[in-house]
Write an enzyme that holds these catalytic residues in place. Structure first.
Site, mmCIF file in Angstrom:
data_model
loop_
_atom_site.group_PDB
_atom_site.id
_atom_site.type_symbol
_atom_site.label_atom_id
_atom_site.label_comp_id
_atom_site.label_asym_id
_atom_site.label_seq_id
_atom_site.Cartn_x
_atom_site.Cartn_y
_atom_site.Cartn_z
ATOM 1 N N LYS A 17 71.635 21.613 57.762
ATOM 2 C CA LYS A 17 72.804 21.620 56.872
ATOM 3 C C LYS A 17 72.450 21.155 55.450
ATOM 4 C CE LYS A 17 76.237 21.083 60.578
ATOM 5 N NZ LYS A 17 77.393 20.277 61.071
ATOM 6 N N TYR A 34 82.975 28.734 61.248
ATOM 7 C CA TYR A 34 83.676 27.585 61.834
ATOM 8 C C TYR A 34 85.141 27.905 62.153
ATOM 9 C CZ TYR A 34 79.868 24.166 61.376
ATOM 10 O OH TYR A 34 78.700 23.451 61.527
ATOM 11 N N PHE A 52 89.778 18.337 59.493
ATOM 12 C CA PHE A 52 88.545 18.258 58.695
ATOM 13 C C PHE A 52 88.025 19.630 58.271
ATOM 14 C CE2 PHE A 52 87.370 18.013 63.227
ATOM 15 C CZ PHE A 52 86.540 19.125 63.341
ATOM 16 N N THR A 96 77.639 14.449 67.789
ATOM 17 C CA THR A 96 78.198 14.902 66.509
ATOM 18 C C THR A 96 78.266 13.749 65.506
ATOM 19 O OG1 THR A 96 79.534 16.477 67.757
ATOM 20 C CG2 THR A 96 80.178 16.072 65.466
ATOM 21 N N ARG A 105 70.270 13.565 64.617
ATOM 22 C CA ARG A 105 71.429 12.984 63.933
ATOM 23 C C ARG A 105 71.327 11.459 63.842
ATOM 24 N NH1 ARG A 105 75.736 17.160 66.662
ATOM 25 N NH2 ARG A 105 76.011 18.554 64.879
ATOM 26 N N ASN A 160 76.151 15.771 58.950
ATOM 27 C CA ASN A 160 75.370 15.371 60.121
ATOM 28 C C ASN A 160 74.131 16.238 60.360
ATOM 29 O OD1 ASN A 160 76.628 17.619 61.079
ATOM 30 N ND2 ASN A 160 77.667 16.632 62.795
ATOM 31 N N HIS A 203 73.337 21.822 62.978
ATOM 32 C CA HIS A 203 74.252 22.536 63.875
ATOM 33 C C HIS A 203 73.444 23.139 65.011
ATOM 34 C CE1 HIS A 203 77.177 25.387 65.486
ATOM 35 N NE2 HIS A 203 76.172 26.247 65.533
ATOM 36 N N GLU A 259 76.573 33.718 67.208
ATOM 37 C CA GLU A 259 76.138 33.077 65.956
ATOM 38 C C GLU A 259 74.833 33.686 65.447
ATOM 39 O OE1 GLU A 259 78.317 28.821 67.049
ATOM 40 O OE2 GLU A 259 76.131 28.874 66.923
HETATM 41 P P1 DAT Z 1 79.030 19.859 66.754
HETATM 42 O O1 DAT Z 1 78.491 20.190 65.388
HETATM 43 O O2 DAT Z 1 78.350 18.662 67.360
HETATM 44 O O3 DAT Z 1 79.068 21.054 67.680
HETATM 45 P P2 DAT Z 1 81.921 20.197 66.463
HETATM 46 O O4 DAT Z 1 81.707 21.626 66.852
HETATM 47 O O5 DAT Z 1 82.947 19.421 67.207
HETATM 48 O O6 DAT Z 1 80.545 19.378 66.542
HETATM 49 O O7 DAT Z 1 82.306 20.104 64.919
HETATM 50 C C1 DAT Z 1 81.667 20.951 63.989
HETATM 51 C C2 DAT Z 1 81.340 20.147 62.754
HETATM 52 O O8 DAT Z 1 82.558 19.703 62.146
HETATM 53 C C3 DAT Z 1 80.544 18.862 63.021
HETATM 54 O O9 DAT Z 1 79.165 19.092 63.125
HETATM 55 C C4 DAT Z 1 80.905 18.048 61.815
HETATM 56 C C5 DAT Z 1 82.352 18.415 61.548
HETATM 57 N N1 DAT Z 1 83.264 17.458 62.196
HETATM 58 C C6 DAT Z 1 83.549 17.363 63.520
HETATM 59 N N2 DAT Z 1 84.406 16.365 63.769
HETATM 60 C C7 DAT Z 1 84.671 15.800 62.550
HETATM 61 C C8 DAT Z 1 85.478 14.717 62.119
HETATM 62 N N3 DAT Z 1 86.202 13.989 62.981
HETATM 63 N N4 DAT Z 1 85.501 14.439 60.798
HETATM 64 C C9 DAT Z 1 84.773 15.152 59.909
HETATM 65 N N5 DAT Z 1 83.993 16.196 60.243
HETATM 66 C C10 DAT Z 1 83.934 16.501 61.546
HETATM 67 MG MG MG Z 2 80.179 22.768 67.609
#
Ligand code: DAT
Ligand code: MG
Length: 140
Positions: free
Chosen positions: A11, A51, A59, A93, A104, A114, A117, A128
């Site tokens: 990222k 996304y 978020f 995450t 991470r 973070n 991905h 994807e």
């Molecule tokens: P991951 O990337 O571990 O698959 P996810 O699919 O739940 O996690 O979320 C996608 C991205 O969105 C994640 O990498 C960072 C952001 N994100 C997730 N939860 C968040 C939160 N509570 N506040 C801010 N950004 C968040």
């Molecule tokens: Mg995800």
């Protein structure tokens, strides 16, 4: 065990801090092979599509802004159980919850910024990968 391919992104916080090689070394040490890789700038539309599953989350706006804030590196990773193996080496995450020795834990700045991905299922990995790579760009 099955040979799988998964989709990975380094990222903008990772490219900005010049950490792409360091993160790739975690990926390779986990036994995953980088079989496709390119550095790109996401458009807003690409980030929103990628996304889309999160579009109702509070978020979402912040996530899209972050993902277009600088270059990213998109990758295809190949290996035994690549989807789960990559999720494991990425860590949780939220870096505050990530296990020792994960990408991470060692590099992420916050739950949003973070560093990495990884696809969450084989089905999503295929979707994807197809968003960013033509078949002839993946050389296993
Ligand atoms: P991951 O990337 O571990 O698959 P996810 O699919 O739940 O996690 O979320 C996608 C991205 O969105 C994640 O990498 C960072 C952001 N994100 C997730 N939860 C968040 C939160 N509570 N506040 C801010 N950004 C968040
Ligand atoms: Mg995800």
């Amino acid at each position: 065990m099955a040979l799988e391919r998964t989709f990975s992104i380094l990222k903008p916080d990772a490219t900005q801090r010049n950490l792409t090689g360091a993160i790739n070394s975690y990926i390779e040490k986990a036994g995953l092979r980088i079989v496709a890789q390119k550095r790109i700038q996401l458009t807003r539309g690409q980030a929103e599509t990628f996304y889309a599953v999160h579009k109702e989350r509070p978020f979402f706006g912040e996530l899209v802004e972050f993902m277009i804030s600088g270059p990213i590196v998109v990758q295809v990773l190949e290996g035994e159980n690549a989807v789960a193996k990559h999720r494991e080496v990425m860590g949780a995450t939220n870096p505050a919850n990530a296990a020792e020795g994960t990408i991470r834990k060692d590099f992420a700045l916050s739950v949003g910024e973070n560093s990495a991905h990884g696809s969450d299922s084989l089905e999503n990995a295929q979707i994807e990968i197809a968003q960013f790579f033509a078949g002839n760009e993946i050389v296993g």
